[in-house]
Every structure is written in structure tokens, then in C-alpha cells.
Design a protein around this motif. Structure first.
Motif, PDB file in Angstrom:
ATOM      1  N   SER A  15       0.835  -1.207   0.000  1.00 58.23           N
ATOM      2  CA  SER A  15       0.000   0.000   0.000  1.00 58.23           C
ATOM      3  C   SER A  15       0.869   1.257   0.000  1.00 58.23           C
ATOM      4  O   SER A  15       0.477   2.288  -0.544  1.00 58.23           O
ATOM      5  N   LYS A  19       0.656   4.227  -2.724  1.00 59.75           N
ATOM      6  CA  LYS A  19       0.510   5.630  -2.311  1.00 59.75           C
ATOM      7  C   LYS A  19       1.580   6.506  -2.984  1.00 59.75           C
ATOM      8  O   LYS A  19       1.275   7.595  -3.485  1.00 59.75           O
ATOM      9  N   ASP A  28      -5.909   9.824  -6.357  1.00 57.73           N
ATOM     10  CA  ASP A  28      -6.371   9.270  -5.078  1.00 57.73           C
ATOM     11  C   ASP A  28      -6.095   7.768  -5.090  1.00 57.73           C
ATOM     12  O   ASP A  28      -6.485   7.079  -6.032  1.00 57.73           O
ATOM     13  N   ASP A 146      -3.913   3.668   8.851  1.00 57.90           N
ATOM     14  CA  ASP A 146      -3.823   5.124   9.065  1.00 57.90           C
ATOM     15  C   ASP A 146      -4.987   5.826   8.369  1.00 57.90           C
ATOM     16  O   ASP A 146      -5.639   6.701   8.939  1.00 57.90           O
ATOM     17  N   ASP A 147      -5.265   5.435   7.150  1.00 57.15           N
ATOM     18  CA  ASP A 147      -6.383   6.059   6.432  1.00 57.15           C
ATOM     19  C   ASP A 147      -7.720   5.685   7.065  1.00 57.15           C
ATOM     20  O   ASP A 147      -8.610   6.530   7.210  1.00 57.15           O
ATOM     21  N   CYS A 150      -8.354   7.768  10.058  1.00 61.83           N
ATOM     22  CA  CYS A 150      -8.728   9.143   9.661  1.00 61.83           C
ATOM     23  C   CYS A 150     -10.207   9.214   9.283  1.00 61.83           C
ATOM     24  O   CYS A 150     -10.889  10.187   9.605  1.00 61.83           O
ATOM     25  N   GLN A 151     -10.677   8.195   8.594  1.00 61.71           N
ATOM     26  CA  GLN A 151     -12.058   8.213   8.103  1.00 61.71           C
ATOM     27  C   GLN A 151     -13.072   8.135   9.240  1.00 61.71           C
ATOM     28  O   GLN A 151     -14.179   8.654   9.119  1.00 61.71           O
ATOM     29  N   ARG A 168     -15.437   3.670  -0.167  1.00 66.24           N
ATOM     30  CA  ARG A 168     -14.092   4.238  -0.313  1.00 66.24           C
ATOM     31  C   ARG A 168     -13.071   3.156  -0.646  1.00 66.24           C
ATOM     32  O   ARG A 168     -12.207   3.354  -1.484  1.00 66.24           O
ATOM     33  N   TYR A 169     -13.192   2.000   0.032  1.00 61.88           N
ATOM     34  CA  TYR A 169     -12.172   0.955  -0.137  1.00 61.88           C
ATOM     35  C   TYR A 169     -12.604  -0.147  -1.098  1.00 61.88           C
ATOM     36  O   TYR A 169     -11.853  -1.086  -1.336  1.00 61.88           O
TER      37      TYR A 169
END
Ligand SMILES: [Zn+2]
Length: 308
Positions: A15, A19, A28, A146-147, A150-151, A168-169
Motif C-alpha cells: 500500500s 501511495k 487518489d 492510518d487512512d 482518519c475516516q 471508499r475501499y
């Protein structure tokens, strides 16, 4: 370069690469697209064993996906999903799971690995460590912690939030809820109902520690009569919420139930929220505490059709 060895480390490694690539191109990274990632990465890093096939194929309805060596014997690999699966979230998760098998298990399973639909989300230890490892890899690859944190930061826990995470995922709503249950400090439970019975269930660590969980291999348990999940004739795809008094769901306390009536197999997905403090010390019996996440098997053994 030293390559990772654990499911989490592999997922974080990949990942991060995604990124970096997407940041460089102003894109994104989510949802992570497994097909091009699997083909590109394996071609560069394992040129003698590249993944050259990522596709939906005809498989028995018992199977969601497969890691398969090329029948030509040339060292190439395929990761495939059952083309009867319609949900993009399930397809993406299946491909990530099979990529996990490729990275972690192709050397110990040169003939490939077939994955049943129950293996894909039921992380029971008796299904074997390699299935649990592939699921862990898929979860961490598609939903990096981490993401994910945040969400959910500052958000109320709701089915709308779970739907947002699932979008989103590009994972199933069940996979998003399982991810949340794995990291939350809340007392909460996911209950999958099928044809009026509890198909399987999972408690968050904190709820488990307060003694509220369904044990594995227990006898068949009907959905509680007063629960939303037991409602007949509800609109498919609909969300419903209710605050129940004690005595409706497991545990001697009030429970907030949020339920989705799913398209397949009369299935229901219920997220149960309990208060953050167990109401009574009786429920916090250390002696009765089950094993922790990786090895527990807090599932109901009844098999009433598909697990999703
Ligand atoms: Zn598998």
C-alpha cells in the motif's frame, strides 16, 4: 531488497508503493485496484513467477476465488474470482485475498489454493492459518489503518459510515465492519443472520472481555424474535435502526441494533452497539475470557447458506 514475511508487513509494503505512485501522479489511491497492482508488482519483483491472469471464471458456487498456477507449467500464476459474484466489493476483496496467497503461500502450495466462500470472511482458526493470513493481508492492503482511522475519527458509528468505508475501499460492508471491530475500543458485535438464524457473529475485543459473545460450534441459534434482523418481509437493501431494552439481544443490557437487509439469501447484517461499560461485573469473568483475535473462534457453527 529484503521482502516482507508477515501478512501485515506485505500489505503495508504494497500500500505504500501504491501511495507513492498515486501521490506522484496526483491521484487518489483509493480504492486500491488489485488487478494492475498484482500484475505490475509480480512482473517486476518475481519475473520468474509473474501473475499474468486476473479474471472472473466459472467456479463451483462453493468457491469465491483461487490462486492457480499456469497449466503450461511456465511458472506463471493466475488470481481469479468466481464470476457469479456481482458485488465489486467482494470481487476486490477476493482478488486481494488471492494476491495474499500468492505472496505468502505459493511456495508451500505449488498446485494452487481454492478458497471457499466461508473462508473469505469467516476468520475461524479451524479453516486454517493460511486463510486467516490471506484475509489479514487483504484487509490491511485495501483498508490501511492510518487512512481507516482518519475516516472514522470523530464520526458517529452508523451504517452510513460503514457504507462510506465500503465505497471508499471497495470492500463489502461486512469487511468494513470487521475491520472496525478489529480496532475499536467500543463494545460492539456483528451478527450475520440467514433465514431466521444466526449464521455467524463476531464481538469486538472489549465486548468479548465483558463476556458477551457467541461461542463457536454452538447449537443453531435463532435470531432474537424482537430483533430487527428477524423481521420478515423487510425491504431488501434497506437500513433500519432500533434501541432495544435488555433481554432482546445477548447480554443483560440495552442494545442499539443497526441492520441491513441484504440482497442475497435472505441475509441480514446487524451491527450491535452496547454501552461502553459492562453493566454488571458478572459479565466480566476473567476465567471465561476467550482467546484473542487471531486465534479465537467465536462463531456459530450453523451453516444456513452463504456467509455474506
Ligand atoms: Zn484463501
Amino acid at each position: 531488497m529484503k521482502l516482507p514475511s508477515t501478512p501485515q508487513a506485505w500489505a503495508i509494503h504494497l500500500s505504500r508503493l501504491v501511495k507513492i505512485f498515486h501521490d506522484a501522479h496526483g491521484l487518489d489511491p483509493f480504492p486500491i485496484k488489485v488487478a494492475p497492482l498484482a500484475m505490475e508488482y509480480s512482473r517486476h519483483v518475481f519475473p520468474d513467477a509473474p501473475i499474468t491472469l486476473v479474471d472472473g471464471i466459472d467456479l463451483s458456487s462453493r468457491f469465491d476465488g483461487m490462486l492457480m498456477p499456469s497449466p503450461r507449467g511456465d511458472g506463471e500464476w493466475g488470481i481469479v474470482y468466481n464470476k457469479a459474484i456481482r458485488s465489486p466489493g467482494r470481487i476486490n476483496f477476493t482478488l486481494a485475498h488471492e494476491l495474499g496467497h500468492y505472496l505468502l503461500h505459493r511456495h508451500i502450495s505449488p498446485a494452487g489454493i481454492q478458497c471457499s466462500n466461508r473462508a473469505m470472511l469467516d476468520w475461524r482458526s479451524e479453516l486454517g492459518a493460511i486463510e486467516a493470513q490471506a484475509n489479514t493481508f487483504a484487509s490491511f492492503l485495501l483498508m490501511p489503518l492510518d487512512d481507516f482511522r482518519c475516516q472514522i475519527r470523530g464520526e458517529d458509528i452508523s451504517l452510513d459510515l460503514m457504507r462510506h468505508l465500503s465505497d471508499r475501499y471497495e470492500v463489502s460492508i461486512t469487511a468494513a465492519i470487521l475491520k472496525w471491530l478489529g480496532i475499536t475500543e467500543r463494545r460492539a458485535m456483528l451478527v450475520i443472520g440467514s433465514n431466521g438464524f444466526i449464521d455467524w457473529a463476531r464481538s469486538s475485543n472489549r465486548l468479548m472481555k465483558s463476556g458477551v459473545f457467541y461461542r463457536a460450534r454452538q447449537q443453531t441459534i435463532p435470531l432474537p424474535e424482537q430483533s430487527l434482523a428477524a423481521r420478515q418481509g423487510s425491504v431488501v437493501g434497506a437500513f433500519a435502526e432500533a434501541d432495544h431494552p435488555r433481554g432482546v439481544w445477548l447480554g443483560d443490557e440495552d442494545v442499539r441494533e443497526m441492520t441491513i437487509f441484504s440482497h442475497s439469501n435472505e441475509m441480514t447484517i446487524s451491527l450491535l452497539l452496547y454501552s461502553n461499560d459492562a453493566p454488571d461485573k458478572r459479565w466480566a469473568n476473567e476465567l471465561d475470557e476467550p482467546e484473542e483475535w487471531d486465534t479465537y473462534d467465536q462463531f456459530v457453527a450453523g451453516n444456513h447458506g452463504s456467509s455474506r
